[in-house]
Design a protein around this motif. Structure first.
Motif, PDB file in Angstrom:
ATOM      1  N   ALA A   2     -32.583  -3.101  28.517  1.00  0.00           N
ATOM      2  CA  ALA A   2     -31.173  -3.897  28.582  1.00  0.00           C
ATOM      3  C   ALA A   2     -30.287  -3.789  28.534  1.00  0.00           C
ATOM      4  O   ALA A   2     -29.249  -3.441  28.361  1.00  0.00           O
ATOM      5  CB  ALA A   2     -31.650  -5.437  29.071  1.00  0.00           C
ATOM      6  N   ASP A   3     -29.985  -3.750  26.632  1.00  0.00           N
ATOM      7  CA  ASP A   3     -28.922  -3.910  26.118  1.00  0.00           C
ATOM      8  C   ASP A   3     -28.430  -2.137  25.829  1.00  0.00           C
ATOM      9  O   ASP A   3     -27.044  -2.136  26.201  1.00  0.00           O
ATOM     10  CB  ASP A   3     -29.536  -3.829  24.512  1.00  0.00           C
ATOM     11  N   GLY A   4     -29.357  -0.584  26.415  1.00  0.00           N
ATOM     12  CA  GLY A   4     -29.114   0.109  26.568  1.00  0.00           C
ATOM     13  C   GLY A   4     -28.250   0.763  27.500  1.00  0.00           C
ATOM     14  O   GLY A   4     -26.792   0.575  27.935  1.00  0.00           O
ATOM     15  N   ALA A   5     -28.858   0.262  28.315  1.00  0.00           N
ATOM     16  CA  ALA A   5     -28.107  -0.361  30.224  1.00  0.00           C
ATOM     17  C   ALA A   5     -27.665  -1.045  30.230  1.00  0.00           C
ATOM     18  O   ALA A   5     -26.059  -0.294  30.818  1.00  0.00           O
ATOM     19  CB  ALA A   5     -29.356  -0.646  30.987  1.00  0.00           C
TER      20      ALA A   5
ATOM     21  N   ILE B  97     -31.785   2.233  39.588  1.00  0.00           N
ATOM     22  CA  ILE B  97     -32.716   0.905  40.099  1.00  0.00           C
ATOM     23  C   ILE B  97     -34.346   0.664  40.523  1.00  0.00           C
ATOM     24  O   ILE B  97     -35.499  -0.047  40.571  1.00  0.00           O
ATOM     25  CB  ILE B  97     -31.589   0.257  41.190  1.00  0.00           C
ATOM     26  N   HIS B  98     -34.700   2.025  40.960  1.00  0.00           N
ATOM     27  CA  HIS B  98     -35.649   2.070  41.302  1.00  0.00           C
ATOM     28  C   HIS B  98     -36.792   2.283  40.424  1.00  0.00           C
ATOM     29  O   HIS B  98     -37.410   2.187  40.151  1.00  0.00           O
ATOM     30  CB  HIS B  98     -36.035   3.465  42.851  1.00  0.00           C
ATOM     31  N   MET B  99     -35.989   3.313  39.534  1.00  0.00           N
ATOM     32  CA  MET B  99     -36.913   3.595  38.488  1.00  0.00           C
ATOM     33  C   MET B  99     -37.614   1.828  37.701  1.00  0.00           C
ATOM     34  O   MET B  99     -38.581   2.335  37.182  1.00  0.00           O
ATOM     35  CB  MET B  99     -36.032   4.396  37.344  1.00  0.00           C
ATOM     36  N   ALA B 100     -35.795   0.799  37.747  1.00  0.00           N
ATOM     37  CA  ALA B 100     -36.853  -0.318  36.492  1.00  0.00           C
ATOM     38  C   ALA B 100     -37.728  -1.103  37.839  1.00  0.00           C
ATOM     39  O   ALA B 100     -38.281  -1.967  37.448  1.00  0.00           O
ATOM     40  CB  ALA B 100     -35.494  -0.652  37.100  1.00  0.00           C
ATOM     41  N   ALA B 101     -37.290  -1.435  39.111  1.00  0.00           N
ATOM     42  CA  ALA B 101     -38.696  -1.492  40.175  1.00  0.00           C
ATOM     43  C   ALA B 101     -39.780  -1.197  40.024  1.00  0.00           C
ATOM     44  O   ALA B 101     -40.910  -2.487  40.110  1.00  0.00           O
ATOM     45  CB  ALA B 101     -38.267  -1.769  41.639  1.00  0.00           C
ATOM     46  N   SER B 102     -40.069  -0.058  39.942  1.00  0.00           N
ATOM     47  CA  SER B 102     -41.277   0.260  40.448  1.00  0.00           C
ATOM     48  C   SER B 102     -42.098   0.333  38.540  1.00  0.00           C
ATOM     49  O   SER B 102     -43.129  -0.238  38.771  1.00  0.00           O
ATOM     50  CB  SER B 102     -40.985   2.150  39.723  1.00  0.00           C
ATOM     51  N   LYS B 103     -41.440  -0.045  37.632  1.00  0.00           N
ATOM     52  CA  LYS B 103     -41.842  -1.063  36.108  1.00  0.00           C
ATOM     53  C   LYS B 103     -41.859  -2.036  36.066  1.00  0.00           C
ATOM     54  O   LYS B 103     -42.737  -3.062  34.999  1.00  0.00           O
ATOM     55  CB  LYS B 103     -41.054  -0.247  34.910  1.00  0.00           C
ATOM     56  N   GLY B 104     -41.173  -2.738  36.786  1.00  0.00           N
ATOM     57  CA  GLY B 104     -40.938  -4.091  37.093  1.00  0.00           C
ATOM     58  C   GLY B 104     -40.061  -5.055  35.997  1.00  0.00           C
ATOM     59  O   GLY B 104     -40.496  -6.416  35.633  1.00  0.00           O
ATOM     60  N   HIS B 105     -39.307  -3.926  35.800  1.00  0.00           N
ATOM     61  CA  HIS B 105     -38.108  -4.746  35.034  1.00  0.00           C
ATOM     62  C   HIS B 105     -36.547  -5.589  34.852  1.00  0.00           C
ATOM     63  O   HIS B 105     -36.027  -5.062  35.401  1.00  0.00           O
ATOM     64  CB  HIS B 105     -37.374  -3.484  33.593  1.00  0.00           C
TER      65      HIS B 105
ATOM     66  N   TYR C 152     -33.931   6.469  31.893  1.00  0.00           N
ATOM     67  CA  TYR C 152     -34.454   5.810  30.600  1.00  0.00           C
ATOM     68  C   TYR C 152     -34.193   4.469  30.589  1.00  0.00           C
ATOM     69  O   TYR C 152     -35.440   4.259  30.312  1.00  0.00           O
ATOM     70  CB  TYR C 152     -33.999   6.492  29.686  1.00  0.00           C
ATOM     71  N   ALA C 153     -33.439   3.866  30.588  1.00  0.00           N
ATOM     72  CA  ALA C 153     -32.618   3.080  29.731  1.00  0.00           C
ATOM     73  C   ALA C 153     -33.921   1.967  31.358  1.00  0.00           C
ATOM     74  O   ALA C 153     -34.535   1.177  31.146  1.00  0.00           O
ATOM     75  CB  ALA C 153     -31.700   2.794  30.286  1.00  0.00           C
ATOM     76  N   ALA C 154     -33.522   2.263  32.428  1.00  0.00           N
ATOM     77  CA  ALA C 154     -34.517   1.520  33.267  1.00  0.00           C
ATOM     78  C   ALA C 154     -35.640   1.892  33.283  1.00  0.00           C
ATOM     79  O   ALA C 154     -36.160   0.754  33.719  1.00  0.00           O
ATOM     80  CB  ALA C 154     -33.831   2.065  34.779  1.00  0.00           C
ATOM     81  N   THR C 155     -36.193   2.686  33.051  1.00  0.00           N
ATOM     82  CA  THR C 155     -38.190   3.139  32.922  1.00  0.00           C
ATOM     83  C   THR C 155     -38.889   2.518  31.854  1.00  0.00           C
ATOM     84  O   THR C 155     -39.934   1.603  31.429  1.00  0.00           O
ATOM     85  CB  THR C 155     -38.019   4.346  33.065  1.00  0.00           C
ATOM     86  N   PHE C 156     -38.051   2.335  30.089  1.00  0.00           N
ATOM     87  CA  PHE C 156     -38.389   1.762  29.500  1.00  0.00           C
ATOM     88  C   PHE C 156     -37.936   0.433  29.170  1.00  0.00           C
ATOM     89  O   PHE C 156     -38.538  -0.499  28.144  1.00  0.00           O
ATOM     90  CB  PHE C 156     -38.268   2.551  28.634  1.00  0.00           C
TER      91      PHE C 156
ATOM     92  N   HIS D 170     -30.283  10.516  25.305  1.00  0.00           N
ATOM     93  CA  HIS D 170     -31.363  10.030  26.533  1.00  0.00           C
ATOM     94  C   HIS D 170     -32.844   9.723  25.157  1.00  0.00           C
ATOM     95  O   HIS D 170     -33.773   8.979  25.531  1.00  0.00           O
ATOM     96  CB  HIS D 170     -31.874  11.083  26.716  1.00  0.00           C
ATOM     97  N   ALA D 171     -32.900  10.437  24.118  1.00  0.00           N
ATOM     98  CA  ALA D 171     -33.444  10.388  22.636  1.00  0.00           C
ATOM     99  C   ALA D 171     -33.185   9.440  22.742  1.00  0.00           C
ATOM    100  O   ALA D 171     -34.111   7.961  21.965  1.00  0.00           O
ATOM    101  CB  ALA D 171     -33.324  11.005  21.465  1.00  0.00           C
ATOM    102  N   ALA D 172     -32.441   7.944  21.894  1.00  0.00           N
ATOM    103  CA  ALA D 172     -31.474   6.826  21.853  1.00  0.00           C
ATOM    104  C   ALA D 172     -32.707   5.743  22.389  1.00  0.00           C
ATOM    105  O   ALA D 172     -32.379   4.568  22.345  1.00  0.00           O
ATOM    106  CB  ALA D 172     -30.368   7.010  20.971  1.00  0.00           C
ATOM    107  N   ILE D 173     -32.883   6.035  23.596  1.00  0.00           N
ATOM    108  CA  ILE D 173     -32.305   5.496  24.730  1.00  0.00           C
ATOM    109  C   ILE D 173     -33.998   4.745  24.982  1.00  0.00           C
ATOM    110  O   ILE D 173     -33.941   3.707  24.681  1.00  0.00           O
ATOM    111  CB  ILE D 173     -31.742   5.341  26.191  1.00  0.00           C
ATOM    112  N   ALA D 174     -34.605   5.975  24.648  1.00  0.00           N
ATOM    113  CA  ALA D 174     -35.961   5.949  25.197  1.00  0.00           C
ATOM    114  C   ALA D 174     -37.366   5.406  23.963  1.00  0.00           C
ATOM    115  O   ALA D 174     -37.419   4.713  23.702  1.00  0.00           O
ATOM    116  CB  ALA D 174     -36.751   7.458  24.921  1.00  0.00           C
TER     117      ALA D 174
END
Length: 598
Positions: free
Chosen positions: A243-246, A268-276, A236-240, A201-205
């Motif tokens: 893409a490489d981490g995901a 996919i909802h986390m990514a959509a809420s952030k516009g990634h 976490y990858a979707a929120t931040f 989690h930490a490395a992704i963030a």
């Protein structure tokens, strides 16, 4: 602490320290103020093994003493990265079995274990290995883990293990080093982190790609481990937007895309809420089925993107054939993405959706409302500019009303007539408009009696304007006259609105906007013409006046047209013109309005 003793330790004078120790055997256990350091604590921060060896000879139990922060000498040596000092202190502990009190032990079974010194926590719960990792002292960390591999997974008061700290800081060599020392007891949580997080989690963030690759390789249980909020590393990858981490996570285990958090949201909802958009591409590339995932409100990725105001992602989804199925889907409340964008006042997204031929604007939600019904609801009460732009986007696109519109309008009309607060608001608006109209009339009157260029003093044209034969003068006179009389008509109209009749008040407000826009436009033209008359030579100066006036006039039209576009929505030609103006306005300030609204 004795001043001579303190000076001897800090200056490295071994002979003075030996002399003091022989004269006063207990002096080496004295404490400094206010940090309550022993001589060993002070010596550990310096690279002087001779001092430490002398302390070991005269006071062997100093190794277990703590200062006011709960640090042992080994904590301090590890924090400063002094490898020789750390090695000596570990050997000291190995040859001397400390009689630790119960509060310094991690477990009762540690009694008699010389390596327990490596797991003694300070008041923050940090072991010497924590301090070595924080200071990025790799050699020290290697020595500590070699003597006690378990210390790599001991958590501090914040729930952070040294492995977590190394991953959080992107220390790849530290992480690789620690993973070479697996625990015998697999029941222990070796991936400790705060709030249920793991080092992954930490490395992704922190977007540490190399660390993510190492931690995720062959560790599906780690990829699917959830934090206290039920979120996996892929969340976490979707929120931040990592893409490489995901991509790394999905290559190891695609099932991570179908894990939902405690709020019922998938990655996919986390990514959509952030516009990634990049995350959406990665998810669909590995798990196309994730396009069908719904959150607890029955909303797909397009619903979430429209609700969150992510126009670029909405555009991407509309342009992706594989996602066409999402365009008109309804959630648990019967709302389409267009409904949600309208509810949350995202005019740019409403404009994008409303002008897509595949979007069904006739769809009504469970309350029987179309998107236009939602936008028009209570639009006459105090409203934001974003809501006004949203309504404009729907009306310029020809959005229809729902079947229950007449009933809703009747109820709203009755509620509006009975609302004293709304009447007061309208009267305040009228008072403001009266003030502006009066100001325009005053200015134009003054300009009318003070002609540019002055008046003639010679016969037979005495009293005539000097520049009356110039075509630009004619433009000035006509524009100024129109501005004055239109503003006067506006003042009279608004005075009628003060009578208190609701219908008359609403009519006056609707009429006042185009009248005020006309008055301001004419006043702007009159000003530009009057200035040009007296400064058209040199030519470049006159050109600047004309260009500035033209740009200002365009700005006035762009700002005023959306305010009363609802008067024109039933006319296709005017609707097209207002649509062009609206798009220009959205392009200029729509995104900034969204940012301010956040």
């Amino acid at each position: 602490m004795d001043p001579k003793l303190y000076e001897a330790v800090t200056t490295g004078k071994v002979h003075i320290l030996r002399q003091l120790a022989e004269e006063k055997p207990g002096i080496l256990l004295q404490l400094s103020r206010p940090k309550r350091n022993t001589v060993l604590h002070i010596a550990a921060s310096f690279d002087s093994n001779a001092l430490v060896e002398l302390i070991y000879r005269y006071c062997p139990d100093a190794i277990e003493k703590k200062n006011f922060r709960g640090d042992t000498a080994l904590h301090i040596a590890a924090r400063t990265g002094n490898i020789s000092m750390v090695t000596f202190l570990i050997d000291w502990a190995t040859h001397f079995i400390c009689s630790f009190s119960t509060d310094t032990m991690n477990n009762a079974e540690d009694e008699g274990d010389a390596n327990v010194l490596l797991r003694v926590p300070n008041i923050e719960g940090n072991t010497p290995l924590h301090e070595a990792v924080r200071g990025r002292h790799r050699a020290v960390a290697e020595v500590l883990m070699k003597h006690d591999p378990r210390s790599a997974f001991t958590v501090n008061r914040s729930g952070e293990s040294p492995l977590y700290l190394a991953a959080d800081r992107g220390l790849l060599d530290f992480v690789q080093q620690m993973l070479q020392f697996p625990l015998q007891d697999t029941s222990q949580d070796i991936y400790g982190g705060p709030n249920g997080q793991t080092p992954l989690h930490a490395a992704i963030a922190r977007r540490h790609t190399a660390v993510v690759n190492v931690l995720a390789s062959g560790r599906k249980e780690l990829i699917n481990t959830k934090d206290d909020d039920g979120r996996t590393p892929l969340h976490y990858a979707a929120t931040f937007g990592f893409a490489d981490g995901a991509l790394c996570l999905l290559r190891e285990d695609t099932s991570a895309a179908y894990q939902k958090d405690n709020d019922g949201r998938f990655p996919i909802h986390m990514a959509a809420s952030k516009g990634h958009t990049n995350i959406i591409r990665v998810l669909l590339g590995h798990c196309l089925e994730s396009r069908e995932l719904l959150n607890r409100n029955g909303q797909n990725a397009l619903h979430v993107a429209a609700k969150s105001g992510k126009d670029q992602l909405v555009t991407y989804i509309l342009r992706t054939p594989a996602l066409e199925m999402l365009i008109n889907e309804t959630d648990n409340e019967g709302n389409t993405p267009l409904h949600l964008a309208t509810m949350h006042s995202h005019p740019k997204i409403v404009n994008i959706l409303a002008h897509d031929a595949r979007v069904d604007m006739i769809v009504m939600n469970n309350e029987g409302s179309t998107a236009l019904d939602i936008a028009e609801k209570d639009i006459l009460i105090p409203t934001s500019f974003r809501k006004l732009l949203t309504l404009t986007a729907l009306r310029t696109a020809g959005a229809p009303r729902g079947r229950r519109r007449s009933i809703v309008e009747g109820q709203r009309q009755e509620e509006t007539q009975d609302g004293k607060n709304k009447m007061d608001y309208y009267k305040d608006r009228i008072n403001t408009l009266v003030l502006v109209a009066t100001l325009v009339a005053t200015i134009t009157f003054a300009a009318g009696v003070t002609m540019p260029g002055g008046y003639r003093n010679d016969e037979p044209n005495q009293g005539m304007a000097v520049l009356h034969e110039k075509p630009t003068f004619h433009v000035f006179v006509i524009s100024n006259t129109l501005a004055m009389y239109v503003s006067m008509i506006l003042v009279v109209t608004l005075i009628w609105a003060q009578l208190g009749d609701y219908d008359l008040l609403v009519f006056a407000l609707k009429l006042s906007l185009p009248l005020l826009g006309m008055a301001l436009t004419m006043m702007a033209i009159a000003f530009a013409a009057g200035v040009y008359l007296v400064v058209h030579k040199p030519i470049w100066l006159g050109c600047i006046v004309v260009a500035t006036g033209s740009i200002s006039l365009l700005c006035i039209l762009v700002l005023f047209l959306p305010l009363h576009v609802q008067l024109w929505s039933k006319y296709r030609g005017l609707r097209y013109i207002s649509s062009c103006v609206f798009r220009l306005l959205i392009f200029a300030i729509g995104h900034k309005l969204y940012e301010l609204g956040e």
